[in-house]
Design an enzyme around this catalytic site. Structure first.
Site: not given
Length: 235
Positions: A88, A91, A106, A134, A137, A172-173, A204
């Site tokens: 997600q 970085d 994302h 661009c 286009c 880690g989410t 969990e």
């Protein structure tokens, strides 16, 4: 397609000095989330938004992948066809760790894209030149980030990956954006959850193994479980 899916969130990169999206009391350096993460804001305040993402892109330049990123990248290299890495995060820590086969749900900060066609360019850590258009286009260019009000096309690829997934690892989410519990209704044979603490968005009790510790401390055990699972599937 992969037999093992590793889905990561901001918790894995926080150990590399990258703040989580909703870092406590910061709202991304005191910007309101809606001002810099919604598509209509891009139309209304383009310069402010582009400047914001320019800063975040530059901030990544000196950030380095941590032990968890590197270990997952090594595992992916060893089992190329059996593991899918889905993140997600926007970085490039996995890429810096040597893994380029990563599905960014994302988008990714290093890239810019055309607002009208399929043109995408990796500008590394440079600023987006707002005078550019661009090359295909001549439409406007923007950060290749999925805003809250936009469709995330990579989700289609993610669901495709789950068609033959047998082991699902969550690292880690909070589950607030991607409902990880949803995938437990599929025909999975093993599931692992690794977070620092409980989340109101994740049950969990539904997971086979839960590790409440930093990703860098949990990753060796996770990798051992993955490799044992893959070896079992070979038999």
């Amino acid at each position: 397609m992969a037999k093992v899916i590793i889905l990561t969130g901001s918790g894995i990169s926080n150990e590399s000095g990258i703040p989580t999206f909703r870092d406590i009391d910061r709202l991304w350096d005191e910007h309101k989330i809606e001002d810099i993460s919604e598509n209509n804001s891009l139309n209304e305040n383009r310069n402010k938004i582009i400047e914001f993402y320019d800063e975040k892109r530059f901030d990544l330049k000196d950030k380095t992948p941590n032990y968890a990123h590197k270990t997952i990248a090594t595992l992916k290299d060893k089992y190329k066809d059996n593991i899918a890495i889905i993140t997600q995060n926007v970085d490039d820590m996995f890429e810096k760790a040597g893994c380029n086969d990563v599905l960014h749900l994302h988008g990714i900060l290093r890239e810019i894209r055309c607002e009208e066609c399929d043109f995408i360019e990796d500008i590394k850590y440079e600023k987006l030149d707002t005078s550019r258009t661009c090359p295909k286009c001549q439409a406007k260019l923007r950060p290749n980030i999925v805003f809250f009000t936009e469709e995330a096309h990579a989700y289609k690829t993610m669901f495709k990956e789950f068609e033959d997934c047998e082991m699902f690892v969550v690292i880690g989410t909070s589950g607030a954006v991607v409902n990880t519990d949803y995938f437990l209704s599929l025909h999975l044979k093993k599931t692992i959850l690794n977070n620092l603490e409980t989340s109101t968005y994740i049950d969990e009790k539904l997971y086979d193994k839960v590790l409440f510790k930093k990703a860098t401390l949990a990753i060796d055990e996770i990798v051992e479980d993955i490799e044992n699972f893959l070896l079992t599937k070979k038999d």
